[in-house]
Design a protein around this motif. Structure first.
Motif: not given
Length: 637
Positions: A29-33, A372-379
């Motif tokens: 349920x959280x968006x960081x695999x 979340x930042x480390x998993x945000x490929x666009x960022x």
């Protein structure tokens, strides 16, 4: 599940209450695999290497230990910072260890994580002592473990533990069977049960007073419920109540998206709401995804760049510093800007992160934000040093925020060069209020010269009955008049009124009545007009009044090296910005008073001192003060 509308329905409910949603299961349920971060894949070396170096330095050293004597100090000498810093140090160390365990299979990292998790489980209270109501309820200066208080600190800990369980839970279970059960027990006792059973938490906003605690705590409760609550009925109840709580905050958010606490508090207020709603959209498979459809949320995404003066400097109101910490969660702003399709806000996030030489993510913002930042490929792609960067922050040419009566004008869009002026109306009962109705800020090349001091380190006094004994909170140390020997009192009744804008491209101006910010009888009327003559490169502060008594003066708080003579003052600003010359009628007497700064929250921003310029105006009914950058001979010709 359906949106909870028991007793309250705001703009989020209007969009979501007729839409059935199903929560993704615990563990998804959280968006960081977790697998996506194994080995550090995709994480820039400039971000990961220093983080791992700090984590390695932690190994085989003692963990920070918050002590009872430190916790009790807030009830003694008022010091809350010593205890809180130990707590923050402990949580930052744990966050570093989590990332190390994700990218490196060395079992020492899991041991380090387990130690940190266990220390948090054994910590008597997750609440910061300055927030705990244990003294009023139980007569204790230390936390009452049978009656936990759910505050920002408790929310941060349960959120951190939830993210740890999400990304490392299975591996921890293999090496430390039972630790996940302990985490769930502590979350239930310290957070879930108090949240559900005690509904008089002031930060919910049931009395209409909604501030940044609301989305900050509700967002962490949401994370914890999604990751740590295995009872589906209870989990849905927790999520529904957290969503309704955030709806209260969004309902109170003005249509222009402004934050009366100022830019520094945007990150832990509106930004927290945006992050929580982003998680809610993910956890419901997109069923509840209201951000782009709510005008106030779209507008608040622009608030950071609308508050930007240049470089590290921002318009600071209330308790916010003019030069906030550089390590803001810029990725959260970038993600929200993508959701609402705000290209200017996206550009600001990228430019600010790069200008300040910051990593793409860091542990200071909290584990969830870092993951979340480390998993945000666009960022990560946008902030990759090999990716061409935008040329500059948006720096709007003009800003008007009617909800807070804050007006800004600068010489040229997209550039801090020249003069920028800000005038604030508002009232004296804002969140984190300072008595500052009519306050002016003027920046030279993006660096404040006429300034708002900000605030010193928080103590028990900061939010107590003697708040306005603190000099930075008083109108006497803001760039506002002293009228008939009187300063502005606190309270919503002491307010500006009748704000008028001159929407001229050449000479924009704001004119506002500020006499109502002073005690009754102090003055019949006091109008303050601030303008920017773009052609002449001049700011003018024009005050006109009637009915003021003796001991009336116009005051300006200055930062930099100040010299003065009859009718003039010269300021050499910080950071090498262009010097400015301030001028007024030569027959109006003046004094300069230096204020030494011994608190790092102030001295780290302004240096050793600030200077108050006071211009006496007894016997007058108006005064014009002009501010111009000094020009060299070539520019004059």
């Amino acid at each position: 599940m359906l949106w909870n509308t028991d007793g309250f329905a705001g703009p989020l409910a209007a969009l979501c209450r007729d839409v059935a949603a199903t929560l993704l299961p615990v563990g998804r349920a959280l968006p960081v695999p977790a697998a996506g971060l194994r080995g550090g894949r995709g994480i820039p070396h400039a971000t990961l290497a220093p983080l791992l170096a700090r984590a390695r330095a932690d190994l085989d050293t003692a963990w920070p230990q918050p002590l009872a004597s430190q916790a009790a100090r807030v009830h003694g000498d008022g010091d809350r910072d010593m205890y809180e810093q130990r707590v923050f140090e402990r949580q930052r160390r744990l966050s570093r260890a989590v990332v190390a365990a994700l990218v490196d299979d060395d079992p020492r990292w899991l041991d380090e994580v387990a130690d940190g998790v266990w220390l948090l489980a054994e910590q008597s209270s997750w609440c910061w002592p300055a927030h705990d109501d244990t003294r009023s309820r139980h007569g204790s200066v230390l936390a009452t473990v049978t009656d936990p208080f759910l505050d920002l600190g408790a929310g941060e800990v349960v959120g951190q533990l939830a993210w740890i369980d999400h990304v490392l839970g299975a591996r921890l279970d293999e090496r430390y069977p039972g630790v996940r059960r302990r985490v769930r027990h502590e979350a239930e006792v310290r957070v879930f049960a108090p949240f559900l059973e005690r509904r008089d938490w002031h930060w919910i906003g049931l009395d209409g007073d909604v501030h940044n605690w609301n989305p900050w705590i509700h967002g962490n409760v949401l994370v914890a419920a999604l990751a740590l609550c295995d009872d589906e009925v209870r989990r849905e109840r927790l999520v529904a109540l957290a969503a309704q709580g955030i709806d209260r905050y969004v309902a109170a958010l003005p249509g222009d998206g402004a934050i009366d606490e100022g830019y520094a508090y945007w990150w832990n207020g509106a930004c927290r709401a945006l992050e929580a709603l982003d998680l809610l959209a993910f956890a419901t498979g997109g069923a509840w995804d209201p951000v782009a459809a709510v005008p106030a949320l779209r507008e608040t995404v622009a608030f950071p760049h609308r508050s930007h003066l240049g470089g590290p400097w921002y318009v600071n109101l209330a308790d916010g510093p003019a030069r906030p910490p550089a390590d803001q969660p810029w990725h959260a702003l970038h993600r929200a800007a993508r959701v609402v399709d705000d290209a200017a806000a996206q550009r600001h996030a990228i430019v600010a992160q790069r200008t300040l030489d910051g990593p793409a993510a860091g542990e200071d913002a909290g584990l969830g934000r870092m993951l979340r930042a480390l998993a945000d490929r666009e960022w990560l792609a946008a902030t990759n040093p090999e990716t061409p960067a935008p040329e500059a922050s948006p720096l709007p040419r003009k800003v008007w925020l009617p909800s807070t009566q804050v007006w800004l004008a600068r010489a040229s869009e997209g550039s801090p060069a020249g003069l920028t002026v800000v005038l604030k109306g508002g009232h004296n009962d804002e969140n984190h209020n300072h008595n500052d109705v009519g306050s002016v800020i003027v920046a030279s090349d993006g660096v404040p010269v006429i300034v708002d001091a900000g605030r010193p380190t928080y103590t028990a006094q900061t939010f107590g009955p003697h708040r306005y004994d603190i000099w930075t909170m008083q109108s006497d140390w803001h760039s506002v008049p002293r009228v008939s020997g009187l300063s502005q009192p606190p309270g919503r009744a002491f307010a500006a009124s009748d704000a008028r804008l001159t929407r001229s491209d050449e000479i924009p101006a704001m004119d506002v009545e500020i006499g109502g910010a002073y005690p009754p009888g102090a003055v019949a009327t006091w109008r303050r007009q601030t303008s920017l003559d773009r052609r002449a490169a001049r700011v003018e502060i024009h005050d006109r009044w009637q009915g003021a008594g003796p001991a009336t003066a116009v005051r300006l708080l200055l930062a930099g090296e100040v010299t003065a003579g009859p009718g003039w003052a010269r300021v050499v600003p910080l950071d090498g910005a262009g010097p400015v010359r301030i001028a007024w009628a030569a027959d109006a007497p003046h004094t300069l008073e230096a204020r030494d700064l011994d608190d790092p929250m102030l001295s780290d921003v302004w240096g050793r001192s600030l200077t108050r310029l006071e211009i006496g105006v007894d016997g007058r009914t108006e005064l014009r003060v002009t501010v111009e950058q000094e020009r060299n001979e070539d520019e004059r010709s």
